[in-house]
Design a protein around this motif. Structure first.
Motif, PDB file in Angstrom:
ATOM      1  N   GLU A  14      -2.930 -17.510  -2.040  1.00 49.22           N
ATOM      2  CA  GLU A  14      -3.030 -16.042  -1.962  1.00 49.22           C
ATOM      3  C   GLU A  14      -2.280 -15.376  -3.113  1.00 49.22           C
ATOM      4  O   GLU A  14      -2.736 -14.380  -3.654  1.00 49.22           O
ATOM      5  N   TYR A  15      -1.154 -15.939  -3.491  1.00 50.42           N
ATOM      6  CA  TYR A  15      -0.413 -15.387  -4.635  1.00 50.42           C
ATOM      7  C   TYR A  15      -1.239 -15.525  -5.905  1.00 50.42           C
ATOM      8  O   TYR A  15      -1.306 -14.607  -6.719  1.00 50.42           O
ATOM      9  N   ALA A  16      -1.862 -16.669  -6.074  1.00 45.70           N
ATOM     10  CA  ALA A  16      -2.683 -16.909  -7.259  1.00 45.70           C
ATOM     11  C   ALA A  16      -3.844 -15.928  -7.324  1.00 45.70           C
ATOM     12  O   ALA A  16      -4.193 -15.440  -8.403  1.00 45.70           O
ATOM     13  N   LYS A  17      -4.419 -15.589  -6.174  1.00 47.73           N
ATOM     14  CA  LYS A  17      -5.519 -14.628  -6.136  1.00 47.73           C
ATOM     15  C   LYS A  17      -5.065 -13.255  -6.626  1.00 47.73           C
ATOM     16  O   LYS A  17      -5.801 -12.552  -7.305  1.00 47.73           O
ATOM     17  N   ARG A  18      -3.834 -12.875  -6.291  1.00 47.02           N
ATOM     18  CA  ARG A  18      -3.308 -11.583  -6.755  1.00 47.02           C
ATOM     19  C   ARG A  18      -3.204 -11.559  -8.276  1.00 47.02           C
ATOM     20  O   ARG A  18      -3.537 -10.570  -8.908  1.00 47.02           O
ATOM     21  N   PHE A  19      -2.730 -12.654  -8.853  1.00 49.84           N
ATOM     22  CA  PHE A  19      -2.629 -12.706 -10.306  1.00 49.84           C
ATOM     23  C   PHE A  19      -4.007 -12.732 -10.951  1.00 49.84           C
ATOM     24  O   PHE A  19      -4.209 -12.172 -12.026  1.00 49.84           O
ATOM     25  N   GLU A  20      -4.945 -13.367 -10.290  1.00 48.04           N
ATOM     26  CA  GLU A  20      -6.321 -13.377 -10.781  1.00 48.04           C
ATOM     27  C   GLU A  20      -6.881 -11.953 -10.814  1.00 48.04           C
ATOM     28  O   GLU A  20      -7.534 -11.556 -11.773  1.00 48.04           O
ATOM     29  N   ILE A  21      -6.600 -11.188  -9.779  1.00 50.59           N
ATOM     30  CA  ILE A  21      -7.031  -9.786  -9.730  1.00 50.59           C
ATOM     31  C   ILE A  21      -6.448  -9.017 -10.907  1.00 50.59           C
ATOM     32  O   ILE A  21      -7.112  -8.194 -11.532  1.00 50.59           O
ATOM     33  N   LEU A  22      -5.201  -9.298 -11.219  1.00 50.64           N
ATOM     34  CA  LEU A  22      -4.513  -8.570 -12.283  1.00 50.64           C
ATOM     35  C   LEU A  22      -4.848  -9.091 -13.675  1.00 50.64           C
ATOM     36  O   LEU A  22      -4.275  -8.627 -14.657  1.00 50.64           O
ATOM     37  N   SER A  23      -5.783 -10.013 -13.777  1.00 48.59           N
ATOM     38  CA  SER A  23      -6.159 -10.551 -15.082  1.00 48.59           C
ATOM     39  C   SER A  23      -7.200  -9.670 -15.775  1.00 48.59           C
ATOM     40  O   SER A  23      -7.655 -10.002 -16.859  1.00 48.59           O
ATOM     41  N   ASN A  24      -7.552  -8.551 -15.171  1.00 45.87           N
ATOM     42  CA  ASN A  24      -8.556  -7.667 -15.752  1.00 45.87           C
ATOM     43  C   ASN A  24      -7.961  -6.285 -16.014  1.00 45.87           C
ATOM     44  O   ASN A  24      -7.401  -5.670 -15.101  1.00 45.87           O
ATOM     45  N   PRO A  25      -8.095  -5.767 -17.229  1.00 50.16           N
ATOM     46  CA  PRO A  25      -7.494  -4.471 -17.562  1.00 50.16           C
ATOM     47  C   PRO A  25      -8.070  -3.293 -16.768  1.00 50.16           C
ATOM     48  O   PRO A  25      -7.341  -2.334 -16.489  1.00 50.16           O
ATOM     49  N   ILE A  26      -9.324  -3.357 -16.385  1.00 54.86           N
ATOM     50  CA  ILE A  26      -9.909  -2.257 -15.607  1.00 54.86           C
ATOM     51  C   ILE A  26      -9.294  -2.221 -14.210  1.00 54.86           C
ATOM     52  O   ILE A  26      -8.941  -1.151 -13.702  1.00 54.86           O
ATOM     53  N   ARG A  27      -9.114  -3.379 -13.602  1.00 52.57           N
ATOM     54  CA  ARG A  27      -8.497  -3.409 -12.276  1.00 52.57           C
ATOM     55  C   ARG A  27      -7.039  -2.945 -12.339  1.00 52.57           C
ATOM     56  O   ARG A  27      -6.583  -2.209 -11.455  1.00 52.57           O
ATOM     57  N   ILE A  28      -6.326  -3.334 -13.378  1.00 47.57           N
ATOM     58  CA  ILE A  28      -4.961  -2.829 -13.545  1.00 47.57           C
ATOM     59  C   ILE A  28      -4.992  -1.318 -13.702  1.00 47.57           C
ATOM     60  O   ILE A  28      -4.196  -0.604 -13.097  1.00 47.57           O
ATOM     61  N   GLY A  29      -5.923  -0.818 -14.481  1.00 49.91           N
ATOM     62  CA  GLY A  29      -6.052   0.623 -14.687  1.00 49.91           C
ATOM     63  C   GLY A  29      -6.324   1.376 -13.399  1.00 49.91           C
ATOM     64  O   GLY A  29      -5.768   2.449 -13.164  1.00 49.91           O
ATOM     65  N   ILE A  30      -7.169   0.829 -12.556  1.00 55.35           N
ATOM     66  CA  ILE A  30      -7.468   1.453 -11.267  1.00 55.35           C
ATOM     67  C   ILE A  30      -6.200   1.527 -10.422  1.00 55.35           C
ATOM     68  O   ILE A  30      -5.884   2.565  -9.832  1.00 55.35           O
ATOM     69  N   ILE A  31      -5.466   0.435 -10.370  1.00 56.02           N
ATOM     70  CA  ILE A  31      -4.232   0.397  -9.577  1.00 56.02           C
ATOM     71  C   ILE A  31      -3.219   1.407 -10.102  1.00 56.02           C
ATOM     72  O   ILE A  31      -2.631   2.171  -9.337  1.00 56.02           O
ATOM     73  N   VAL A  32      -3.039   1.442 -11.417  1.00 57.01           N
ATOM     74  CA  VAL A  32      -2.098   2.392 -12.023  1.00 57.01           C
ATOM     75  C   VAL A  32      -2.539   3.826 -11.758  1.00 57.01           C
ATOM     76  O   VAL A  32      -1.716   4.691 -11.441  1.00 57.01           O
ATOM     77  N   ALA A  33      -3.841   4.085 -11.850  1.00 50.73           N
ATOM     78  CA  ALA A  33      -4.360   5.431 -11.595  1.00 50.73           C
ATOM     79  C   ALA A  33      -4.083   5.889 -10.166  1.00 50.73           C
ATOM     80  O   ALA A  33      -3.847   7.071  -9.917  1.00 50.73           O
TER      81      ALA A  33
END
Length: 98
Positions: A14-33
């Protein structure tokens, strides 16, 4: 791989899946937004400068993983918000300003 070996690292999946999610700049951008509160998809698109289909694709991944949700689950035009704010701690630890 034998069963004994699998037990030792399986809990980290499950931890690895979280890092996988954060491997994309658009997904990081959505979270930051969404860090400072709910926003409509149109607002997020404007902040990130991405087309609607691409935003929807990445938002779906974040929803599926329980990171974001709609404010009103029954209204498709409802703003999105962070459901799991612990993801912000990971971004902060990586030096991302949220």
């Amino acid at each position: 791989m034998d069963n004994k070996c699998g037990k030792h690292y399986k809990k980290y999946t499950e931890y690895a899946k979280r890092f996988e999610i954060l491997s994309n700049p658009i997904r990081i951008g959505i979270i930051v937004a969404l860090a400072d509160g709910p926003k409509k998809p149109k607002e997020i698109r404007a902040l990130l400068g991405v087309p609607q289909p691409l935003l929807s694709q990445h938002a779906s991944v974040l929803k599926e993983m329980g990171i974001i949700e709609r404010v009103d689950k029954f209204n498709v035009k409802s703003p999105c918000q962070l459901k799991d704010k612990t993801i912000l701690d990971i971004l902060k630890a990586a030096g991302i300003k949220v």
